[in-house]
Design an enzyme around this catalytic site. Structure first.
Site, PDB file in Angstrom:
ATOM      1  N   TYR A  81       0.908  -1.299   0.046  1.00 55.84           N
ATOM      2  CA  TYR A  81      -0.133   0.049   0.034  1.00 55.84           C
ATOM      3  C   TYR A  81       0.779   1.306  -0.218  1.00 55.84           C
ATOM      4  CZ  TYR A  81      -3.995  -2.962   1.251  1.00 55.84           C
ATOM      5  OH  TYR A  81      -5.116  -3.783   1.093  1.00 55.84           O
ATOM      6  N   ASP A 130      -5.455  -6.818   5.739  1.00 57.33           N
ATOM      7  CA  ASP A 130      -6.673  -6.128   5.303  1.00 57.33           C
ATOM      8  C   ASP A 130      -7.715  -7.011   5.066  1.00 57.33           C
ATOM      9  OD1 ASP A 130      -8.278  -3.975   4.610  1.00 57.33           O
ATOM     10  OD2 ASP A 130      -6.912  -3.459   2.860  1.00 57.33           O
ATOM     11  N   ASP A 165      -3.052 -18.085   1.878  1.00 60.39           N
ATOM     12  CA  ASP A 165      -4.483 -18.700   1.054  1.00 60.39           C
ATOM     13  C   ASP A 165      -4.844 -20.025   2.081  1.00 60.39           C
ATOM     14  OD1 ASP A 165      -1.811 -19.998   0.649  1.00 60.39           O
ATOM     15  OD2 ASP A 165      -2.416 -20.671  -1.287  1.00 60.39           O
ATOM     16  N   LYS A 222       3.294 -15.730   2.543  1.00 64.61           N
ATOM     17  CA  LYS A 222       3.174 -16.476   1.391  1.00 64.61           C
ATOM     18  C   LYS A 222       4.642 -16.689   0.903  1.00 64.61           C
ATOM     19  CE  LYS A 222       0.945 -17.642  -2.223  1.00 64.61           C
ATOM     20  NZ  LYS A 222       0.037 -19.044  -2.234  1.00 64.61           N
ATOM     21  N   ASP A 242     -11.145  -8.569   7.528  1.00 63.63           N
ATOM     22  CA  ASP A 242     -12.530  -8.443   6.817  1.00 63.63           C
ATOM     23  C   ASP A 242     -13.380 -10.009   7.149  1.00 63.63           C
ATOM     24  OD1 ASP A 242     -12.511  -5.729   6.503  1.00 63.63           O
ATOM     25  OD2 ASP A 242     -13.174  -5.968   4.589  1.00 63.63           O
TER      26      ASP A 242
END
Ligand code: NAD
Length: 357
Positions: free
Chosen positions: A142, A247, A223, A191, A251
């Site tokens: 970001y 992020d 994942d 990852k 959620d």
């Protein structure tokens, strides 16, 4: 105790949910003999409309002068087409960065009264959901630089994901320290089969872990983590991860606890000053209709009382008041289920204030 709180209502449902939260803070102040002074400042679309930029200098200065900051939410369709560097979300990223807030704590805890609202099977929910996502907040993709260029006659977009060792170490330490205050289990989500940044996270984690011999540490690919959160959430205590993975996973974590409207967050830096905000957005679809759930913001204020002001008793009183109104069967539309009483944002705020009194 006297404290100065910078208040950033923002856009959409922001003014409604922050309004109810200030009522709750005033109820706490009255009950326990504190004094909170509020400094109202602009951010996001509201700031763009007034000043042309999403984060005016006055807002940055006001937040840096305050003992802590309470934020509603930013953004909405009205500002979707403004240039990228002046979008409302830039205000959010900018204030986190200006305040040096590198750690975002997001609890995912299921209130037993809302078990029916969880989309997970009852037998999974029955094992309990109570974990916390520690998300790195001011690094990674970001903040790493973005560009779109034309190569061989077509547009090519690039986003860069850098992480320096010191950025990784300080957030991992927040993860270990938080786990030490809970059930002593820490999962590093990454990852590492693909990304160099993830391999560096693992190397730093292995080194830092030596300082925390009592914490059970494991690693999980992002994942797999996203599957495990819905398959067996009870396995998690504290998850620590980089900005974008955090992020997305937080959620997902919030949804399995019933409603995104229930989840608070705390963003912390080196000192006690923090930024407290619900994890949801500005919900333009229900803005101005007295339908928003203010509990995520109210519980964010409860986190502020605990983490920034050291007022643990008052923080627990707010959580107990939320528990009480849920027990009474009061629900906003986002978490409504059969046999409960549908209330609006204002009525929910009033009920929580009454429960504190
Ligand atoms: P959103 O979180 O605003 O809404 C998603 C859904 O959840 C909507 O149906 C909404 O009505 C519902 N919802 C969210 N909060 C609720 C609450 N407190 N009570 C009841 N229902 C609630 O996400 P979105 O629709 O993707 O984004 C809307 C705007 O918010 C966009 O402009 C986006 O950029 C912005 N946004 C801001 C933040 C932030 O300020 N931290 C975070 C995410 C999105």
């Amino acid at each position: 105790m006297r404290k100065r709180i910078a208040v950033l209502k923002g856009d959409g449902i922001g003014p409604e949910i922050v309004g109810e939260t200030l009522k709750v803070l005033e109820a706490v102040a009255e009950q326990y003999g504190h004094h909170f002074a509020y400094n109202f400042l602009d951010i996001g679309g509201a700031a763009i409309d007034k000043t042309g930029v999403p984060l005016p200098q006055e807002t940055i200065d006001g937040c840096l002068e305050a003992d802590s900051t309470l934020l509603g939410a930013v953004g909405g369709p009205k500002w979707d087409n403004v240039p990228g560097d002046r979008r409302p979300e830039k205000g959010l990223l900018g204030i986190r960065s200006a305040m040096g807030l590198f750690a975002n704590l997001r609890p995912a805890k299921l209130f037993p009264q809302l078990a029916d609202a969880s989309p997970l099977r009852a037998d999974i929910v029955a094992r309990g959901i109570d974990f916390l996502v520690v998300r790195e907040l001011i690094g990674g993709v970001y903040f790493g630089g973005h560009k779109t260029e034309t190569v061989n006659g077509e547009r090519v977009a690039t986003d860069v994901m850098p992480y320096a060792e010191h950025e990784i170490e300080r957030i991992l330490r927040v993860g270990f320290e938080t786990a030490a205050k809970r059930r002593s289990r820490l999962t590093v989500v990454d990852k590492a089969n693909v990304l160099d940044t993830s391999r560096l996270w693992r190397a730093v984690a292995a080194r830092v872990a030596a300082d925390y011999p009592d914490i059970a540490l494991n690693y999980m690919y992002v994942d797999n983590a996203s599957m495990q959160i819905v398959k067996d959430p009870a396995q998690f205590d504290v998850i620590v991860t980089e900005n974008m993975f955090g992020d997305i996973l937080s959620d997902e974590a919030s949804m399995i606890t019933g409603s995104i409207g229930m989840i608070p967050s705390a963003s912390l830096g080196e000192g006690t000053r923090g930024l407290y905000e619900p994890i949801h957005g500005s919900a333009p679809d229900i803005a101005g209709q007295d339908k928003a759930n203010p509990i995520g913001t109210i519980l964010s204020a409860a986190m502020m009382l605990k983490y920034s002001f050291g007022l643990a008793k008052e923080s627990e009183a707010v959580e107990a008041a939320v528990n009480k109104v849920l027990e009474q069967g009061l629900r906003t539309g986002d978490m409504m289920s059969g046999g409960c009483t549908l209330v609006g944002c204002r009525a929910m705020g009033d009920a929580i204030c009454a429960a504190i009194g």
